[in-house]
Scaffold this motif. Structure first.
Motif, PDB file in Angstrom:
ATOM      1  N   TYR A   1      -2.386   8.232  -4.112  1.00  0.00           N
ATOM      2  CA  TYR A   1      -3.629   7.483  -4.324  1.00  0.00           C
ATOM      3  C   TYR A   1      -3.647   6.191  -3.508  1.00  0.00           C
ATOM      4  O   TYR A   1      -2.691   5.412  -3.525  1.00  0.00           O
ATOM      5  CB  TYR A   1      -3.783   7.130  -5.801  1.00  0.00           C
ATOM      6  CG  TYR A   1      -4.941   6.197  -6.084  1.00  0.00           C
ATOM      7  CD1 TYR A   1      -6.248   6.695  -6.166  1.00  0.00           C
ATOM      8  CD2 TYR A   1      -4.738   4.834  -6.255  1.00  0.00           C
ATOM      9  CE1 TYR A   1      -7.317   5.839  -6.416  1.00  0.00           C
ATOM     10  CE2 TYR A   1      -5.799   3.978  -6.511  1.00  0.00           C
ATOM     11  CZ  TYR A   1      -7.085   4.479  -6.588  1.00  0.00           C
ATOM     12  OH  TYR A   1      -8.134   3.638  -6.828  1.00  0.00           O
ATOM     13  N   ARG A   2      -4.755   5.979  -2.786  1.00  0.00           N
ATOM     14  CA  ARG A   2      -5.068   4.697  -2.161  1.00  0.00           C
ATOM     15  C   ARG A   2      -6.549   4.436  -2.388  1.00  0.00           C
ATOM     16  O   ARG A   2      -7.373   5.339  -2.219  1.00  0.00           O
ATOM     17  CB  ARG A   2      -4.784   4.694  -0.661  1.00  0.00           C
ATOM     18  CG  ARG A   2      -3.319   4.579  -0.277  1.00  0.00           C
ATOM     19  CD  ARG A   2      -3.155   4.230   1.201  1.00  0.00           C
ATOM     20  NE  ARG A   2      -1.753   4.213   1.623  1.00  0.00           N
ATOM     21  CZ  ARG A   2      -1.334   3.749   2.790  1.00  0.00           C
ATOM     22  NH1 ARG A   2      -2.197   3.256   3.658  1.00  0.00           N
ATOM     23  NH2 ARG A   2      -0.055   3.767   3.109  1.00  0.00           N
ATOM     24  N   TYR A   3      -6.889   3.221  -2.748  1.00  0.00           N
ATOM     25  CA  TYR A   3      -8.291   2.903  -3.024  1.00  0.00           C
ATOM     26  C   TYR A   3      -9.069   2.822  -1.709  1.00  0.00           C
ATOM     27  O   TYR A   3      -8.776   1.994  -0.844  1.00  0.00           O
ATOM     28  CB  TYR A   3      -8.388   1.591  -3.792  1.00  0.00           C
ATOM     29  CG  TYR A   3      -9.782   1.239  -4.251  1.00  0.00           C
ATOM     30  CD1 TYR A   3     -10.729   2.237  -4.548  1.00  0.00           C
ATOM     31  CD2 TYR A   3     -10.161  -0.081  -4.398  1.00  0.00           C
ATOM     32  CE1 TYR A   3     -11.991   1.914  -4.986  1.00  0.00           C
ATOM     33  CE2 TYR A   3     -11.427  -0.422  -4.845  1.00  0.00           C
ATOM     34  CZ  TYR A   3     -12.350   0.583  -5.131  1.00  0.00           C
ATOM     35  OH  TYR A   3     -13.614   0.260  -5.553  1.00  0.00           O
TER      36      TYR A   3
ATOM     37  N   ARG B   1      -7.400 -11.793  -1.969  1.00  0.00           N
ATOM     38  CA  ARG B   1      -7.139 -10.482  -1.395  1.00  0.00           C
ATOM     39  C   ARG B   1      -6.986  -9.451  -2.495  1.00  0.00           C
ATOM     40  O   ARG B   1      -6.717  -9.772  -3.659  1.00  0.00           O
ATOM     41  CB  ARG B   1      -5.874 -10.501  -0.548  1.00  0.00           C
ATOM     42  CG  ARG B   1      -4.628 -10.903  -1.325  1.00  0.00           C
ATOM     43  CD  ARG B   1      -3.349 -10.515  -0.618  1.00  0.00           C
ATOM     44  NE  ARG B   1      -3.149  -9.080  -0.652  1.00  0.00           N
ATOM     45  CZ  ARG B   1      -2.082  -8.481  -0.106  1.00  0.00           C
ATOM     46  NH1 ARG B   1      -1.167  -9.196   0.507  1.00  0.00           N
ATOM     47  NH2 ARG B   1      -1.941  -7.169  -0.182  1.00  0.00           N
ATOM     48  N   TYR B   2      -7.163  -8.209  -2.087  1.00  0.00           N
ATOM     49  CA  TYR B   2      -6.894  -7.069  -2.960  1.00  0.00           C
ATOM     50  C   TYR B   2      -5.388  -6.923  -3.112  1.00  0.00           C
ATOM     51  O   TYR B   2      -4.656  -6.836  -2.123  1.00  0.00           O
ATOM     52  CB  TYR B   2      -7.488  -5.814  -2.325  1.00  0.00           C
ATOM     53  CG  TYR B   2      -7.115  -4.508  -2.982  1.00  0.00           C
ATOM     54  CD1 TYR B   2      -7.478  -4.229  -4.295  1.00  0.00           C
ATOM     55  CD2 TYR B   2      -6.424  -3.530  -2.266  1.00  0.00           C
ATOM     56  CE1 TYR B   2      -7.154  -3.009  -4.886  1.00  0.00           C
ATOM     57  CE2 TYR B   2      -6.104  -2.313  -2.839  1.00  0.00           C
ATOM     58  CZ  TYR B   2      -6.467  -2.057  -4.153  1.00  0.00           C
ATOM     59  OH  TYR B   2      -6.154  -0.852  -4.725  1.00  0.00           O
ATOM     60  N   LEU B   3      -4.905  -6.922  -4.348  1.00  0.00           N
ATOM     61  CA  LEU B   3      -3.465  -6.784  -4.597  1.00  0.00           C
ATOM     62  C   LEU B   3      -3.243  -5.796  -5.734  1.00  0.00           C
ATOM     63  O   LEU B   3      -3.203  -6.176  -6.906  1.00  0.00           O
ATOM     64  CB  LEU B   3      -2.842  -8.137  -4.946  1.00  0.00           C
ATOM     65  CG  LEU B   3      -1.315  -8.123  -5.107  1.00  0.00           C
ATOM     66  CD1 LEU B   3      -0.623  -7.830  -3.776  1.00  0.00           C
ATOM     67  CD2 LEU B   3      -0.818  -9.442  -5.681  1.00  0.00           C
ATOM     68  N   PRO B   4      -3.089  -4.506  -5.412  1.00  0.00           N
ATOM     69  CA  PRO B   4      -2.776  -3.534  -6.456  1.00  0.00           C
ATOM     70  C   PRO B   4      -1.337  -3.705  -6.921  1.00  0.00           C
ATOM     71  O   PRO B   4      -0.466  -4.125  -6.150  1.00  0.00           O
ATOM     72  CB  PRO B   4      -2.981  -2.192  -5.750  1.00  0.00           C
ATOM     73  CG  PRO B   4      -2.657  -2.483  -4.314  1.00  0.00           C
ATOM     74  CD  PRO B   4      -3.120  -3.899  -4.067  1.00  0.00           C
TER      75      PRO B   4
ATOM     76  N   MET C   1      -9.043  -3.194   5.318  1.00  0.00           N
ATOM     77  CA  MET C   1      -8.488  -4.534   5.193  1.00  0.00           C
ATOM     78  C   MET C   1      -8.433  -4.890   3.720  1.00  0.00           C
ATOM     79  O   MET C   1      -9.018  -4.193   2.883  1.00  0.00           O
ATOM     80  CB  MET C   1      -9.324  -5.550   5.965  1.00  0.00           C
ATOM     81  CG  MET C   1     -10.757  -5.700   5.472  1.00  0.00           C
ATOM     82  SD  MET C   1     -11.714  -6.887   6.448  1.00  0.00           S
ATOM     83  CE  MET C   1     -10.795  -8.390   6.165  1.00  0.00           C
ATOM     84  N   ASP C   2      -7.717  -5.964   3.377  1.00  0.00           N
ATOM     85  CA  ASP C   2      -7.552  -6.268   1.957  1.00  0.00           C
ATOM     86  C   ASP C   2      -8.055  -7.656   1.573  1.00  0.00           C
ATOM     87  O   ASP C   2      -7.904  -8.066   0.429  1.00  0.00           O
ATOM     88  CB  ASP C   2      -6.101  -6.103   1.516  1.00  0.00           C
ATOM     89  CG  ASP C   2      -5.125  -6.905   2.357  1.00  0.00           C
ATOM     90  OD1 ASP C   2      -5.571  -7.808   3.094  1.00  0.00           O
ATOM     91  OD2 ASP C   2      -3.919  -6.634   2.267  1.00  0.00           O
ATOM     92  N   ALA C   3      -8.653  -8.395   2.506  1.00  0.00           N
ATOM     93  CA  ALA C   3      -9.220  -9.693   2.163  1.00  0.00           C
ATOM     94  C   ALA C   3     -10.539  -9.511   1.427  1.00  0.00           C
ATOM     95  O   ALA C   3     -11.350  -8.648   1.783  1.00  0.00           O
ATOM     96  CB  ALA C   3      -9.435 -10.529   3.419  1.00  0.00           C
TER      97      ALA C   3
ATOM     98  N   ARG D   1       0.829  -1.208   0.000  1.00  0.00           N
ATOM     99  CA  ARG D   1       0.000   0.000   0.000  1.00  0.00           C
ATOM    100  C   ARG D   1       0.862   1.257   0.000  1.00  0.00           C
ATOM    101  O   ARG D   1       0.548   2.233  -0.694  1.00  0.00           O
ATOM    102  CB  ARG D   1      -0.921   0.001   1.216  1.00  0.00           C
ATOM    103  CG  ARG D   1      -1.975  -1.079   1.186  1.00  0.00           C
ATOM    104  CD  ARG D   1      -2.947  -0.899   2.331  1.00  0.00           C
ATOM    105  NE  ARG D   1      -3.843  -2.042   2.458  1.00  0.00           N
ATOM    106  CZ  ARG D   1      -4.886  -2.085   3.266  1.00  0.00           C
ATOM    107  NH1 ARG D   1      -5.156  -1.037   4.028  1.00  0.00           N
ATOM    108  NH2 ARG D   1      -5.658  -3.138   3.341  1.00  0.00           N
ATOM    109  N   HIS D   2       1.941   1.240   0.807  1.00  0.00           N
ATOM    110  CA  HIS D   2       2.730   2.470   0.914  1.00  0.00           C
ATOM    111  C   HIS D   2       3.495   2.769  -0.366  1.00  0.00           C
ATOM    112  O   HIS D   2       3.570   3.928  -0.786  1.00  0.00           O
ATOM    113  CB  HIS D   2       3.667   2.419   2.120  1.00  0.00           C
ATOM    114  CG  HIS D   2       4.563   1.237   2.194  1.00  0.00           C
ATOM    115  ND1 HIS D   2       4.172   0.036   2.738  1.00  0.00           N
ATOM    116  CD2 HIS D   2       5.855   1.055   1.812  1.00  0.00           C
ATOM    117  CE1 HIS D   2       5.166  -0.820   2.689  1.00  0.00           C
ATOM    118  NE2 HIS D   2       6.203  -0.234   2.121  1.00  0.00           N
TER     119      HIS D   2
END
Length: 398
Positions: free
Chosen positions: A50-52, A65-68, A58-60, A40-41
């Motif tokens: 930008y961060r969604y 999981r969410y993986l940008p 959380m990212d699950a 994320r950082h």
């Protein structure tokens, strides 16, 4: 909303929010062709803040999981790409990204890996040297990248991305100031509100409310009361006539402030005053060697002499570390601190725009945990100390 893949119009001007020439230099030194950022950082850094919002907590999601993924090709910023979640148009429509290709197509870590691998291959780098964040990328995603790009060599991206983030821009420093000042204001407001009898949990909850009311994201609070050296929130009450220590990292738009201040119920005892004076002496003296061009080791050399000369040397600890989007980042000045890592920058000159946390504490068997911690921004001729108020003890009365 449907998944979307889009490209910047031909001839469109790419304007990255970071120094692409610096990243290109780091990639060239490491012999890396493509870097894939997935934390994320680092995603936030490379995308200019930008961060969604949908995955802020959380990212699950589902079975994964969410993986940008931000992909950057060495020497070709116009070929940068972003892989986001299948519903991330909600975020990128509001905050358009600078990258040349946007793919909001992923609903799993495997989806993200496949999309990133295909983007790398389209850019002719399928047999190149690719840097990934080993400590953070999911095992299934890395396995999938290796399956999709069997002729690529994978290396660790951490040293590259950490070095890139070391010198903060004016915009980043404004966020560090806001975080640091907000934390101190929140601490002082908490000291004005709480009283002995409240539990550590209750005091931390009040502090959390004070932070969030100032627009900060609460990260953690280390709390110590009375002679106990344990710093976890608990049902232990703050007892009359004793000290209260708050040590917190809070974030403003992702950037961290990390500071500590003290309160005491009633007038401090002579021993309390003596301990605080010793700590403040160290904190103020080490500042005198903080400036661009001085090696980080100068801070530790001075601190070592000051601690050794203190009558409380046996119970006193000093620490200085870099920070920014995470705690303990570049510059890393010691290999002997409580968070173990190599002192890669101890003998490297401090640079204008570096951000340091400077902290000194005493673990006293009678008084308890006594500490000050400050944020210092390195400048050409010295330092700036945002949130540099509330020093000493804030006296709390009934």
């Amino acid at each position: 909303m449907a998944d979307r893949s889009s490209h910047r119009p031909p001839g469109g001007q790419v304007s990255a929010p970071f120094a692409t020439e610096r990243l290109d230099e780091l990639l060239r030194e490491a012999g890396v062709d493509v870097v894939l950022a997935t934390t994320r950082h680092n995603v936030q850094y490379l995308l200019g803040g930008y961060r969604y919002f949908f995955f802020a907590g959380m990212d699950a999601i589902g079975v994964s999981r969410y993986l940008p993924v931000v992909g950057y090709v060495a020497g070709r910023p116009e070929d940068s790409f972003y892989v986001g979640c299948g519903n991330e148009d909600w975020g990128t429509d509001v905050q358009p990204l600078w990258v040349g290709e946007l793919q909001n197509v992923s609903w799993s870590s495997l989806d993200s890996a496949r999309a990133a691998a295909a983007a790398v291959a389209r850019r002719g780098a399928a047999t190149g040297r690719i840097a990934v964040e080993y400590a953070f990328i999911p095992a299934d995603a890395l396995d999938e990248l290796r399956r999709e790009l069997p002729d690529a060599e994978f290396v660790d991206a951490h040293p590259i991305l950490e070095s890139l983030r070391g010198q903060k821009s004016a915009a980043e420093l404004a966020l560090v100031r806001r975080a640091s000042e907000g934390i101190i204001d929140s601490m002082l407001a908490t000291f004005a509100t709480v009283r002995p009898g409240l539990t550590r949990h209750q005091i931390v909850e009040e502090f959390r409310r004070q932070q969030t009311s100032r627009g900060l994201v609460f990260d953690y609070c280390l709390i110590a009361t009375g002679p106990s050296l344990n710093r976890a929130p608990s049902q232990e009450p703050w007892r009359p006539g004793t000290v209260l220590s708050l040590d917190s990292g809070g974030m403003y738009d992702g950037y961290i402030g990390d500071l500590a201040r003290m309160a005491v119920h009633g007038e401090p005892t002579e021993r309390m005053v003596e301990l605080m004076a010793e700590i403040e002496h160290v904190q103020q003296r080490v500042r005198t060697v903080v400036r661009a061009g001085n090696p980080g080791s100068a801070i530790y050399d001075m601190a070592a002499d000051l601690v050794a000369a203190s009558p409380h040397a046996a119970t006193m600890t000093f620490l200085a570390h870099g920070m920014g989007l995470i705690t303990h980042e570049v510059p890393r000045l010691t290999a002997t601190g409580p968070v173990p890592y190599p002192a890669d920058h101890a003998h490297t000159p401090l640079a204008e725009g570096n951000v340091l946390s400077i902290e000194t504490w005493i673990e006293d068997p009678v008084v308890g945990f006594v500490k000050l911690e400050d944020t210092l921004i390195v400048t050409a001729d010295g330092y700036e100390a945002p949130g540099d108020i509330g020093r000493g003890y804030t006296v709390v009365h009934d």
